[in-house]
Design a protein around this motif. Structure first.
Motif, PDB file in Angstrom:
ATOM      1  N   ARG A  99     -97.739  75.349  20.003  1.00 32.38           N
ATOM      2  CA  ARG A  99     -98.488  74.314  20.758  1.00 32.38           C
ATOM      3  C   ARG A  99     -99.180  73.296  19.953  1.00 32.38           C
ATOM      4  NH1 ARG A  99    -100.974  78.787  22.885  1.00 32.38           N
ATOM      5  NH2 ARG A  99    -103.187  78.307  22.160  1.00 32.38           N
TER       6      ARG A  99
ATOM      7  N   PHE B 172    -103.928  81.385  28.032  1.00 31.70           N
ATOM      8  CA  PHE B 172    -104.422  81.075  26.713  1.00 31.70           C
ATOM      9  C   PHE B 172    -105.485  79.869  26.759  1.00 31.70           C
ATOM     10  CE2 PHE B 172    -101.068  78.169  27.251  1.00 31.70           C
ATOM     11  CZ  PHE B 172    -101.345  77.010  26.609  1.00 31.70           C
TER      12      PHE B 172
ATOM     13  N   ASN C 220    -107.222  76.489  26.647  1.00 33.31           N
ATOM     14  CA  ASN C 220    -106.859  75.220  26.508  1.00 33.31           C
ATOM     15  C   ASN C 220    -107.240  74.610  25.053  1.00 33.31           C
ATOM     16  OD1 ASN C 220    -106.333  72.320  26.943  1.00 33.31           O
ATOM     17  ND2 ASN C 220    -106.388  73.010  29.311  1.00 33.31           N
ATOM     18  N   ASP C 221    -106.065  73.984  24.705  1.00 29.99           N
ATOM     19  CA  ASP C 221    -106.527  73.597  23.436  1.00 29.99           C
ATOM     20  C   ASP C 221    -107.039  72.260  23.369  1.00 29.99           C
ATOM     21  OD1 ASP C 221    -104.796  75.534  22.130  1.00 29.99           O
ATOM     22  OD2 ASP C 221    -102.873  74.369  22.692  1.00 29.99           O
ATOM     23  N   PHE C 222    -107.212  71.455  24.453  1.00 27.98           N
ATOM     24  CA  PHE C 222    -107.870  70.126  24.680  1.00 27.98           C
ATOM     25  C   PHE C 222    -108.902  70.499  25.762  1.00 27.98           C
ATOM     26  CE2 PHE C 222    -103.664  69.601  23.621  1.00 27.98           C
ATOM     27  CZ  PHE C 222    -103.739  68.512  22.179  1.00 27.98           C
TER      28      PHE C 222
ATOM     29  N   VAL D  93    -105.385  77.838  30.308  1.00 27.60           N
ATOM     30  CA  VAL D  93    -103.834  77.265  30.974  1.00 27.60           C
ATOM     31  C   VAL D  93    -103.251  78.712  31.210  1.00 27.60           C
ATOM     32  CG1 VAL D  93    -101.976  76.100  30.514  1.00 27.60           C
ATOM     33  CG2 VAL D  93    -103.857  75.220  29.479  1.00 27.60           C
TER      34      VAL D  93
ATOM     35  N   ASN E   2    -102.083  71.890  39.100  1.00 23.68           N
ATOM     36  CA  ASN E   2    -101.822  70.527  39.272  1.00 23.68           C
ATOM     37  C   ASN E   2    -100.233  70.408  39.298  1.00 23.68           C
ATOM     38  OD1 ASN E   2    -103.538  68.439  39.712  1.00 23.68           O
ATOM     39  ND2 ASN E   2    -104.043  68.249  37.544  1.00 23.68           N
TER      40      ASN E   2
ATOM     41  N   GLY F 282    -100.625  63.960  37.772  1.00 20.10           N
ATOM     42  CA  GLY F 282    -101.328  63.851  36.510  1.00 20.10           C
ATOM     43  C   GLY F 282    -100.639  65.057  35.470  1.00 20.10           C
TER      44      GLY F 282
ATOM     45  N   ASN G 148     -96.627  68.611  32.302  1.00 15.72           N
ATOM     46  CA  ASN G 148     -95.370  69.504  31.853  1.00 15.72           C
ATOM     47  C   ASN G 148     -94.908  70.031  33.213  1.00 15.72           C
ATOM     48  OD1 ASN G 148     -93.890  71.454  30.849  1.00 15.72           O
ATOM     49  ND2 ASN G 148     -95.136  71.684  28.809  1.00 15.72           N
TER      50      ASN G 148
ATOM     51  N   HIS H  77     -97.195  76.045  35.786  1.00 16.02           N
ATOM     52  CA  HIS H  77     -98.513  76.400  35.019  1.00 16.02           C
ATOM     53  C   HIS H  77     -99.619  76.072  35.881  1.00 16.02           C
ATOM     54  CE1 HIS H  77     -98.076  72.274  33.595  1.00 16.02           C
ATOM     55  NE2 HIS H  77     -99.602  72.480  33.522  1.00 16.02           N
TER      56      HIS H  77
ATOM     57  N   GLN I  79    -104.390  76.015  35.695  1.00 12.09           N
ATOM     58  CA  GLN I  79    -105.599  75.941  34.902  1.00 12.09           C
ATOM     59  C   GLN I  79    -106.565  76.779  35.617  1.00 12.09           C
ATOM     60  OE1 GLN I  79    -106.564  72.377  32.865  1.00 12.09           O
ATOM     61  NE2 GLN I  79    -104.978  71.323  33.663  1.00 12.09           N
TER      62      GLN I  79
HETATM   63  P1  H2U Z   1    -101.651  69.780  33.184  1.00 16.62           P
HETATM   64  O1  H2U Z   1    -100.503  69.593  33.117  1.00 16.62           O
HETATM   65  O2  H2U Z   1    -102.267  70.021  34.712  1.00 16.62           O
HETATM   66  O3  H2U Z   1    -102.198  68.216  32.325  1.00 16.62           O
HETATM   67  O4  H2U Z   1    -102.287  70.879  32.068  1.00 16.62           O
HETATM   68  C1  H2U Z   1    -101.872  71.225  30.990  1.00 16.62           C
HETATM   69  C2  H2U Z   1    -102.860  71.722  30.085  1.00 16.62           C
HETATM   70  O5  H2U Z   1    -102.468  72.312  28.893  1.00 16.62           O
HETATM   71  C3  H2U Z   1    -103.788  70.272  29.706  1.00 16.62           C
HETATM   72  O6  H2U Z   1    -105.075  70.615  30.329  1.00 16.62           O
HETATM   73  C4  H2U Z   1    -103.163  71.741  27.711  1.00 16.62           C
HETATM   74  C5  H2U Z   1    -103.733  70.466  27.947  1.00 16.62           C
HETATM   75  O7  H2U Z   1    -105.003  70.203  27.781  1.00 16.62           O
HETATM   76  N1  H2U Z   1    -102.379  71.736  26.523  1.00 16.62           N
HETATM   77  C6  H2U Z   1    -102.782  72.727  25.705  1.00 16.62           C
HETATM   78  O8  H2U Z   1    -103.608  73.429  25.761  1.00 16.62           O
HETATM   79  N2  H2U Z   1    -101.823  72.858  24.447  1.00 16.62           N
HETATM   80  C7  H2U Z   1    -101.026  72.014  24.254  1.00 16.62           C
HETATM   81  O9  H2U Z   1    -100.171  72.396  23.144  1.00 16.62           O
HETATM   82  C8  H2U Z   1    -100.559  70.904  25.089  1.00 16.62           C
HETATM   83  C9  H2U Z   1    -101.266  70.954  26.398  1.00 16.62           C
END
Ligand code: H2U
Length: 349
Positions: free
Chosen positions: A60, A75, A77-79, A108, A155, A161, A164, A168, A170
């Protein structure tokens, strides 16, 4: 002038769950299929994509490697939009400047190791594992003493938006009860105090009597388009009995919810013969340590498409300035969806 009727004439409908109104203009949608019906060609995805950050064994953005998971996987969420390490702080200057720190965490959840599947293409048993994971996360996250609400959502589709195509969803767990569930909580409480029964179960019984907006039924759940739906194909999945949160689902009910989730999303994909985008999620009792007999858990689906694979409904103009508005009535949308084949379009001969 002819006599007023709800199929032909402009009217407003009330949403008792949120105390909001929607403007309905059926005279503008006598024939909802007049628009283009262009097909969108969908690229076939591989079962495993080495560049996908959600596929098993892949790295990731933060350098962590996903395990070789074979079912579901969650896991942090990295962001993350809301984090745990926020110092407590507040701004309360008179009437105009109110702000407050917000603690929480975001996860996620991967529905399947298969990059090429979506919920409507998964087996019910596989979807049941997703519901089991929702339960586990709701319990674990909700057990943190500062977490008062756990929002589980999905989503789906680029137009929403979604970053990927790997199946998946959230989960955001946080200190405050956010606005949408809070509006419902207020309305549910008022109803419960007044009648000593829960609003959503009473509403479901009324809809089952009328039948106009029912999409499908299984042993434990009903799929319907609510009377007050805003989006053209907005829908709800409601349990037949009073269930405040998903942890109270029996094993059979968990399977039924998975079945209902599949039935609705197959219908969706079959409307335009494409993977149907939407935002969906569960609204259920807060995890604030209080009893919530007023709450009935339910799923809501808000899909943006209007009349073709590419023509979406815009929430602009009057809707931003005044009220949400729709043309096609919920009854027409439900009738149209009920007529669709029950088999996913990719599996139709
Ligand atoms: P969305 O497709 O609804 O954007 O959700 C994907 C989430 O995955 C998104 O919130 C997280 C993004 O922050 N993400 C990670 O946690 N790690 C990654 O390596 C890429 C995306």
């Amino acid at each position: 002038m002819s006599q007023f009727n709800f199929e032909d004439h402009s009217h407003r409908r009330y949403n008792p769950l949120t105390a909001e109104w929607v403007q309905v203009s059926p005279h503008r949608a006598k024939r909802p299929w007049q628009g283009q019906e262009e097909q969108v060609s969908e690229a076939k995805r591989p079962a495993y994509d080495p560049t996908c950050y959600l596929c098993p064994g892949n790295t990731r953005a933060n350098g962590e490697v996903n395990p070789d998971y074979t079912g579901t996987y969650s896991f942090q969420n990295d962001f993350a939009a809301i984090t745990e390490d926020v110092p407590s702080g507040e701004m309360a200057e008179g009437e105009f400047f109110l702000a407050k720190s917000e603690r929480g965490l975001c996860k996620v959840i991967c529905f399947s190791p298969r990059h090429d599947l979506t919920i409507p293409e998964m087996e019910v048993e596989g979807i049941k594992e997703v519901v089991e994971l929702w339960k586990k996360e709701y319990v674990e996250l909700g057990a943190r003493d500062y977490v008062n609400y756990v929002q589980i959502f999905e989503n789906k589709g680029q137009v929403m938006g979604c970053s990927n195509p790997h199946p998946h969803g959230q989960i955001w767990a946080q200190e405050s009860i956010p606005d949408e569930p809070l509006k419902k909580q207020l309305q549910f409480s008022r109803y419960y105090e007044k009648y000593g029964r829960t609003m959503l179960i009473d509403y479901l019984h009324a809809e089952l009597e009328k039948k106009d907006r029912i999409l499908f039924e299984n042993e434990h759940f009903v799929g319907l388009i609510p009377f007050w739906a805003v989006w053209p194909f907005e829908a709800m999945i409601i349990p037949r009995r009073h269930i405040s949160d998903i942890t109270a689902l029996t094993d059979a009910e968990t399977r039924s919810l998975a079945d209902a989730y599949k039935q609705l999303t197959v219908m969706y994909d079959n409307i335009f013969g494409i993977s149907f985008p939407y935002s969906a999620g569960i609204h259920q009792a807060p995890t604030d340590g209080k009893e919530h007999p007023e709450w009935d858990m339910h799923l809501v689906f808000y899909p943006p498409l209007l009349r073709s694979a590419t023509v979406k409904k815009f929430m602009v103009g009057y809707e931003m300035l005044a009220n949400p508005q729709r043309d096609i009535t919920p009854e027409t949308s439900a009738a149209l969806m009920r007529k669709l084949p029950k088999v996913h379009y990719k599996l139709q001969k």
